[in-house]
Design a protein around this motif. Structure first.
Motif, PDB file in Angstrom:
ATOM      1  N   TRP A 251       0.840  -1.187   0.000  1.00  0.00           N
ATOM      2  CA  TRP A 251       0.000   0.000   0.000  1.00  0.00           C
ATOM      3  C   TRP A 251       0.876   1.239   0.000  1.00  0.00           C
ATOM      4  N   GLN A 252       0.558   2.148  -0.874  1.00  0.00           N
ATOM      5  CA  GLN A 252       1.262   3.420  -0.956  1.00  0.00           C
ATOM      6  C   GLN A 252       0.436   4.511  -0.280  1.00  0.00           C
ATOM      7  N   TYR A 253       1.047   5.669  -0.092  1.00  0.00           N
ATOM      8  CA  TYR A 253       0.383   6.791   0.571  1.00  0.00           C
ATOM      9  C   TYR A 253      -0.905   7.179  -0.149  1.00  0.00           C
ATOM     10  N   TYR A 254      -0.867   7.267  -1.459  1.00  0.00           N
ATOM     11  CA  TYR A 254      -2.041   7.724  -2.202  1.00  0.00           C
ATOM     12  C   TYR A 254      -3.141   6.670  -2.237  1.00  0.00           C
ATOM     13  N   ASP A 255      -2.792   5.401  -2.125  1.00  0.00           N
ATOM     14  CA  ASP A 255      -3.814   4.367  -1.980  1.00  0.00           C
ATOM     15  C   ASP A 255      -4.584   4.572  -0.681  1.00  0.00           C
ATOM     16  N   LEU A 256      -3.843   4.823   0.383  1.00  0.00           N
ATOM     17  CA  LEU A 256      -4.484   5.049   1.680  1.00  0.00           C
ATOM     18  C   LEU A 256      -5.272   6.349   1.691  1.00  0.00           C
ATOM     19  N   LEU A 257      -4.792   7.338   0.981  1.00  0.00           N
ATOM     20  CA  LEU A 257      -5.506   8.606   0.879  1.00  0.00           C
ATOM     21  C   LEU A 257      -6.854   8.407   0.188  1.00  0.00           C
ATOM     22  N   LEU A 258      -6.874   7.704  -0.909  1.00  0.00           N
ATOM     23  CA  LEU A 258      -8.137   7.433  -1.599  1.00  0.00           C
ATOM     24  C   LEU A 258      -9.069   6.582  -0.748  1.00  0.00           C
ATOM     25  N   LEU A 259      -8.511   5.648  -0.022  1.00  0.00           N
ATOM     26  CA  LEU A 259      -9.318   4.843   0.891  1.00  0.00           C
ATOM     27  C   LEU A 259      -9.923   5.711   1.988  1.00  0.00           C
ATOM     28  N   GLY A 260      -9.162   6.676   2.469  1.00  0.00           N
ATOM     29  CA  GLY A 260      -9.669   7.592   3.480  1.00  0.00           C
ATOM     30  C   GLY A 260     -10.794   8.461   2.965  1.00  0.00           C
ATOM     31  N   VAL A 261     -10.710   8.898   1.722  1.00  0.00           N
ATOM     32  CA  VAL A 261     -11.782   9.699   1.117  1.00  0.00           C
ATOM     33  C   VAL A 261     -13.056   8.868   1.008  1.00  0.00           C
ATOM     34  N   VAL A 262     -12.929   7.666   0.513  1.00  0.00           N
ATOM     35  CA  VAL A 262     -14.096   6.782   0.378  1.00  0.00           C
ATOM     36  C   VAL A 262     -14.676   6.448   1.748  1.00  0.00           C
TER      37      VAL A 262
END
Length: 72
Positions: free
Chosen positions: A5-16
């Protein structure tokens, strides 16, 4: 092949997750849907702002000059 998992994957998961939490609060409590989704949207905007401006996709100006030189 393992995926990390990369930072931006987690960021998108946080938005969802924040928008889903807003919808869940609206469905499961007496809080109005407009209020809960608006609050969740503010959280999503904060996450996106962090991803764009605090921890942006480029490390510095030298990263941008490489792209510009490649276009010329």
């Amino acid at each position: 092949m393992d995926y990390t998992w990369q930072y931006y994957d987690l960021l998108l998961l946080g938005v969802v997750a924040s928008m889903g939490a807003g919808a869940a609060v609206a469905a499961l409590t007496l809080v109005a849907a407009t209020t809960s989704v608006f609050a969740a949207g503010l959280v999503a905007v904060a996450l996106i702002g962090h991803g764009l401006f605090v921890n942006g996709p480029v490390g510095g100006a030298e990263d941008l000059t490489d792209v510009v030189e490649a276009l010329n």
